[in-house]
Every structure is written in C-alpha cells, then in structure tokens.
Write an enzyme that holds these catalytic residues in place. Structure first.
Site, short mmCIF file in Angstrom:
data_model
loop_
_atom_site.label_atom_id
_atom_site.label_comp_id
_atom_site.label_asym_id
_atom_site.label_seq_id
_atom_site.Cartn_x
_atom_site.Cartn_y
_atom_site.Cartn_z
N ARG A 1 0.87 -1.19 0.00
CA ARG A 1 0.00 0.00 0.00
C ARG A 1 0.90 1.23 0.00
O ARG A 1 1.75 1.38 0.89
CB ARG A 1 -0.84 -0.06 1.26
CG ARG A 1 -1.87 0.99 1.40
CD ARG A 1 -2.56 0.81 2.73
NE ARG A 1 -3.49 -0.30 2.77
CZ ARG A 1 -3.96 -0.83 3.91
NH1 ARG A 1 -3.55 -0.36 5.08
NH2 ARG A 1 -4.82 -1.81 3.87
N ARG B 1 -1.52 6.84 9.46
CA ARG B 1 -1.56 6.28 8.09
C ARG B 1 -1.63 7.39 7.02
O ARG B 1 -1.59 8.57 7.34
CB ARG B 1 -2.81 5.38 7.97
CG ARG B 1 -2.91 4.27 9.02
CD ARG B 1 -2.01 3.13 8.65
NE ARG B 1 -2.17 2.00 9.56
CZ ARG B 1 -2.92 0.91 9.31
NH1 ARG B 1 -3.66 0.84 8.23
NH2 ARG B 1 -2.93 -0.10 10.16
N LYS C 1 -3.43 1.55 15.02
CA LYS C 1 -3.43 2.40 13.83
C LYS C 1 -4.09 3.75 14.12
O LYS C 1 -4.95 3.86 15.01
CB LYS C 1 -4.15 1.70 12.68
CG LYS C 1 -5.57 1.29 13.04
CD LYS C 1 -6.36 0.76 11.85
CE LYS C 1 -5.81 -0.49 11.25
NZ LYS C 1 -6.75 -1.13 10.29
N LYS D 1 -5.62 7.41 12.05
CA LYS D 1 -5.99 7.92 10.72
C LYS D 1 -6.35 9.41 10.76
O LYS D 1 -7.09 9.83 11.64
CB LYS D 1 -7.16 7.12 10.17
CG LYS D 1 -6.81 5.64 9.99
CD LYS D 1 -7.94 4.83 9.39
CE LYS D 1 -7.45 3.42 9.09
NZ LYS D 1 -8.51 2.56 8.56
N CYS E 1 -15.30 -3.44 0.14
CA CYS E 1 -13.89 -3.64 0.46
C CYS E 1 -13.34 -4.78 -0.39
O CYS E 1 -14.08 -5.44 -1.11
CB CYS E 1 -13.73 -3.97 1.94
SG CYS E 1 -14.34 -5.63 2.34
N CYS F 1 -7.80 -10.94 1.14
CA CYS F 1 -7.83 -10.51 2.54
C CYS F 1 -7.94 -11.71 3.49
O CYS F 1 -8.91 -12.47 3.43
CB CYS F 1 -9.00 -9.57 2.78
SG CYS F 1 -9.04 -9.05 4.51
N CYS G 1 -16.11 -8.28 6.50
CA CYS G 1 -16.01 -8.60 7.92
C CYS G 1 -16.25 -7.32 8.72
O CYS G 1 -16.31 -6.24 8.13
CB CYS G 1 -14.65 -9.24 8.25
SG CYS G 1 -13.34 -8.04 8.54
N CYS H 1 -13.63 -1.94 6.29
CA CYS H 1 -12.77 -1.22 5.35
C CYS H 1 -13.54 -0.53 4.24
O CYS H 1 -13.09 0.47 3.70
CB CYS H 1 -11.75 -2.18 4.76
SG CYS H 1 -10.78 -3.02 6.01
#
Ligand code: SRM
Ligand code: SF4
Length: 579
Positions: free
Chosen positions: A88, A158, A223, A225, A443, A449, A488, A492
């Site tokens: 990414r 990120r 994480k 953002k 996603c 994934c 899930c 995302c």
C-alpha cells in the site's frame, strides 16, 4: 509544549494497567522497525516472513497474504501457502503524476500475480501478489519515481486523506499542502525503511541515534488515521478517522481548522465493548498551530491509548474511557493553546462528482467511476490499459479518491476530447451506469484478505444490478441509496457510515445495518442479523416500497428508516449502537 515521551506512566490514572499486548513487545524489540526483516528477505526456504517480521513489515506498508481460493488445494498437497505481499503506497491526498502512474502500471503487469492496481478507500493504490524476490525491486522502483510506502500500515499515522475534488482549486491546493505537511510531521523518523529496502546506509541503532519524538519508541497503541476535509464535501468520511482537520476559509483562503477527534468504524461481533463511533468536535484552531495540535492529539493517544487490549486501543475508545473533556484539555495543555469555539460548517454530500467539472482555474477535471477501485483488463473492459493510455498523453495529474475512484485532473480545454475518447473506448466512461452503482462500494475481501468472512468486492457488481432492478420495480431508477459491503466487521468499505451497510459474517451471510445518511454523519443500526444475500434483497424490496410510499419530499432512505421507526437512531455509539 511539554516533553511527553512514550511513558506508560504507572501513576497516571489515564494509562490502562495490565500485561501489555504482544505487539508492544514486538515493536519495543524491533530496533525501530528493523527487526530481522533483511535476514528473512534472504531466506529462500520460505516465501513468507517469520514471527515478529510478519507484523513489522506492516510498518513498511506491506501485508503478507496468500490467495484464499487456492489455500485448501495447497494444504492438501502439503505445500505452504503461496505467500506474497500486498503493498500500500503513501500518497497524501491521493495525488499521483502520469509518469508515476506509468511506472506503477508497468510494475503491476510485470511483477504482481493479479496484474491489477487497486485504488483504496484511503486515496492510494495497492499492489496484490508480489513475491519475495521482487519486494526489494518494488520499493526501489517506487523510490525511483518518488513514492514510498512508509507508515501506510501498522501502529502509526496512516496515509493522510484530503478532499479530492479539485473544483475549488485554491482552497483545495492549500488543504492538500496541509495534508502533505501533516503526513511528513507524523511520519516515523527511523531510517529502517531506507536501510532495509533501499540499501541505505546503516545507522547504529543501539547508539541511540534515533528517536521518535512524536510516535515514541513503541509507536502508537494502534493504527491512527487523519484527514483534511473541505466542507460541504465529506468525501473522505471524517467519522472513520481518529483526527480530522475541517477546513475553514474566509471565503477564499484557508484560515484554520475545526478539529474532530475519535472517529472509527471497526467492531468485533459478540464484543459490545467495540463499536463504530463518530468523531467529536473539539473546536477551532488557527492554521499556524496545525502541526502542534496534530502532534498533541497523537501523543495524547500514544500515552493514554490502551496497550493492554488491542481491541479497545483506538482513539475512539480512549476518548470514551477518559472522557472527551479530559482528552481535549490534555491536548490544550500539550500545545499550550486553547481551542476556540468551532466555526460553522456543514457537510452535505460524500459522493464523487462523476464526469467532467470545470475548476475555477479554467482547467477541467474528469472523475472516472472505477467499480470497487479495481483497475484490471478483462473481457468486458480494459480499464487498466485505458488509464495507462490517458497517462501517456495527460499533462495534469491524477487524484485517487477515498471512494475508490480516479480523477484525471487539470486537463486543458484542448485535451478534453481526446481524453474523453480514450476513456469511452476503454469502458472508463459508461453512460449507462446508474447513480446506484456509483454510490455503492465494497472492500477487497476474498481472495486476498486473510480476515474476510464473506464476499464483498467480487460480489458487489452483480448484486448492485439486482438492487437496480428493485429501484426500477418501484419506479425510482434515477435515485440511489448509499450501499456498502464489507467482508467482515473491520469495516474497510465503510459500511458503518452507509444508508444500507452489509457486514460479512460467513459465506453468503451478512448483518444488515440501516440508517446512515447522505452526509456521512450518522452510524447505522443493526436491522437484520446473519441473513443471506437473497434475504437482504427481500428486505430491500419491502423497505424501498415503504420509502416510496411514505417518504417526505427529498427524504433520503437513511433518514426515512429512522423517522418511520424501522430502526432507532444511533446518537451516541457507546450507548445506542448495541442497545
Ligand atoms: Fe482495512 C485490515 C483493506 C480501509 C479498518 N484492511 C485490513 C487488511 C490489511 C487485512 C489484514 O489486516 O490483513 C485488508 C487488506 C485486504 C486486501 O487484500 O487488500 C484491508 N482497508 C483495506 C482497504 C484496501 C479496503 C478497500 O477496499 O479499499 C482500505 C485501505 C486503506 C488504505 O489505503 O490505507 C482499508 N480499513 C479501511 C477503513 C476505511 C477507512 O479508513 O476509511 C477501515 C475502517 C475505519 C477504521 O479504521 O475504523 C479499516 N482494516 C480495518 C481494520 C479494523 C481496525 C480496528 O479499528 O480494529 C483492520 C484489521 C486490523 O487492523 O486489525 C483492517
Ligand atoms: Fe478484509 Fe474485513 Fe477489511 Fe474487508 S473489511 S478488506 S474483509 S479486513
């Protein structure tokens, strides 16, 4: 500003006590993210990364994966999974030049097993299926064109998002510059990336030459953002993010930001201590104080975020645990500056404006709808070749959007016709595409994934056709419902900000959530638990019928289902989402 370090101060009541999560040991022992990645890279016995390095490569923008469609077959043959990495890139604001595009297009063709470029919900691109022998080449290729993948994954700040539509170009340009500055300011300072992937000069880490003044030696608890957003477009979905800078202008120029903290969408089924949450408005700051506030929010979360239980580690949980006022006051103490009252603003929409728009600089911008962000050539359309053909002649730049679309930006009037012709010939412009399709998103999920429980990207195109059929049946083909699917509960595809959100539970099983709104300022609520995609359509048929029969003028679907009592409104997530 106080010199807060990564202290885990045992006397601080806002620090969670207990045995630290295993990732804390991994980060702490990693020699500032180096680990033994280089040794693993030279190990030809396995195609993967071992033990701690499996986690550490994430901080360098990569995830180890294998194709789940073939996993069972390889297990039967007693073979290890065919390990590869997904990369990414770091692209603050999603801006990429045509020459950079041509280089990534070539790399995708020559060195990825899927031959695709995937635009993500965070304004960047991913390569899927890069085998170990090509990983270094990948980083060196990217480096040669001015792109890196530092901190696009892992417990760090990120890729910084920025409103992508360049119509209001003066303000957009200023906002984009801040997105870039914030990204640079919050980046890890370790030289590990350059050393491991670019054969950079080795720094003697043990000599203590490296410090992470903002992220700390153990990096963040989870994480993090960040966005810069220009109202009324909420195209980057602020409420999915830990830290948001909402641009406030004097009508022409940027003068400061309202700061929103604590958004996030993930949850875990069966664990009510997890939930999607909107960000809270802390107040207005002046432009000159932006980086200080960014650092103060990050360091407060660094020091107070839960390092014991990763499921409750994100900023949204820290805010609910310590209290919004306590967190905000701490940020003020760390900057030495008080938040002013928030300036008025309103979000009215989130979708990208598909097609041509003229910017105030007289340049033209073409937003291409890329279904699920997947650029690949197949029997139906040669989307990837189309973008490549545009890149070969385009003199402006490209902007990847947070809705997985691509803007061909800053096109001179005389180039419009030729770019449009290429786009039509390659299926990048398709006049038959409905509003519904353009407002649906999924996603990645299967096959790459590892966390996917149900299909998302592969399932969406055909499923949208069925929803289009329902809208036609109820005579509202020109209307749309913001519809999003995630494989899930990690969220995302941002289903937890959709009017209808499907969240995968198992093969062809989804939870169905209703009640987000057009502006993206409301979290939806569970309507049906663990139902098949066919059952979802039956519910959609009934609900669209009710909407058509009983809605007020211009009432969007998400507002209607709440007013009509079909689901309760989620006002405060920690109280209402599961309640
Ligand atoms: Fe995500 C993990 C894909 C945006 C919440 N996400 C993953 C991984 C890396 C699976 C893994 O951990 O092994 C997925 C890789 C799939 C693949 O094969 O490519 C993945 N996430 C994506 C992308 C590509 C989805 C897409 O269709 O575009 C998006 C890449 C963004 C980027 O460029 O950085 C992506 N992920 C998001 C978003 C939406 C957003 O940020 O706007 C969210 C929800 C917002 C949020 O963070 O709350 C999101 N991803 C997660 C989570 C849950 C985090 C949590 O709070 O618990 C995980 C799992 C984790 O971190 O443990 C995850
Ligand atoms: Fe994978 Fe789940 Fe994210 Fe979809 S929502 S990409 S299935 S982690």
């Amino acid at each position: 500003m106080s010199n807060y370090q990564n202290n885990l101060d045992a006397t601080d009541p806002n620090v969670v006590k207990g045995n630290l999560a295993v990732n804390e040991r991994i980060k702490g022992e990693s020699k500032h993210l180096r680990g033994t990645i280089s040794e693993d890279l030279n190990d030809e016995i396995t195609g993967g990364f071992t033990s701690d390095n499996f986690q550490l490569i994430r901080f360098h923008g990569m995830y180890q994966q294998d194709d789940r469609d073939f996993r069972g077959e390889r297990t039967k043959q007693k073979l290890e999974p065919l390990h590869n990495v997904m990369l990414r890139a770091r692209m603050p604001g999603g801006v990429i030049t045509p020459s950079q595009w041509l280089a990534i297009d070539k790399f995708a063709d020559e060195h990825t097993s899927y031959g695709s470029i995937r635009l993500t919900t965070r304004q960047t691109f991913q390569f899927h299926g890069v085998l170990k022998p090509n990983i270094k080449l990948m980083h060196q290729t990217l480096n040669s064109i001015g792109i890196d993948s530092i901190a696009t994954a892992g417990d760090v700040n990120r890729n910084v998002l920025c409103t992508s539509n360049p119509v209001e170009s003066v303000l957009h340009q200023q906002a984009y510059e801040w997105a870039t500055k914030i990204s640079e300011h919050l980046l890890p300072k370790t030289r590990a990336y350059a050393e491991v992937w670019l054969d950079g000069e080795k720094v003697e880490e043990t000599a203590g030459q490296e410090v992470e003044p903002i992220l700390g030696s153990n990096y963040l608890p989870r994480k993090f953002k960040t966005t810069v957003v220009i109202p009324p477009d909420n195209d980057i979905d602020v409420h999915a993010n830990d830290l948001n800078f909402v641009a406030i202008s004097d009508g022409e120029n940027l003068i400061g930001f309202n700061v929103l903290v604590g958004g996030g969408l993930a949850m875990t089924f069966g664990d009510d201590s997890t939930y999607p949450r909107r960000a809270d408005d802390f107040g207005f700051i002046e432009l000159k104080d932006t980086l200080a506030f960014a650092a103060a929010v990050v360091t407060t979360q660094r020091d107070w975020g839960n390092r014991v239980n990763r499921k409750n580690a994100k900023t949204k949980y820290t805010l609910d645990r310590v209290g919004i006022e306590t967190f905000k006051t701490e940020v003020e103490n760390r900057t030495g500056i008080k938040f002013a009252d928030s300036r008025p603003y309103e979000f009215t929409n989130r979708g990208d404006k598909i097609g041509w728009v003229e910017g105030i600089d007289g340049k033209h911008h073409l937003t291409l709808f890329i279904e699920n962000g997947r650029l690949k050539d197949n029997a139906d359309a040669a989307l990837k070749s189309g973008v490549k053909a545009i890149a070969e002649i385009h003199q402006g730049d490209f902007r990847m959007t947070a809705n997985q679309n691509l803007i061909v930006a800053s096109v001179a009037a005389e180039q419009k016709a030729v770019i449009e012709k290429i786009a039509i010939e390659h299926g990048l412009i398709d006049a038959s595409q409905s509003q519904q399709r353009q407002n649906s998103m999924a996603c990645v999920a299967f096959p790459t994934c590892p966390l996917a429980m149900a299909e998302a990207e592969r399932f969406l195109p055909e499923y949208v056709t069925q929803i289009e059929g329902l809208l036609a049946k109820h005579n509202i083909s020109d209307e749309h419902i913001i519809f999003r699917v995630t494989g899930c509960p990690n969220g995302c595809g941002r289903a937890m900000l959709a009017e209808v959100g499907l969240v995968g539970r198992g093969p062809d099983k989804y939870n169905m959530y209703l009640g987000g709104n057009i502006a993206g300022t409301r979290v939806p609520k569970l309507y049906q638990d663990n139902i098949s995609s066919a059952q979802v359509l039956t519910h959609m048929d009934e609900l669209i019928g009710l909407w058509v029969a009983h809605r007020n003028d211009n009432e969007c679907f998400g507002d209607f289902v709440i007013r009509h009592g079909i689901v309760a409104e989620v006002k405060v997530s920690s109280r209402d989402f599961h309640g």
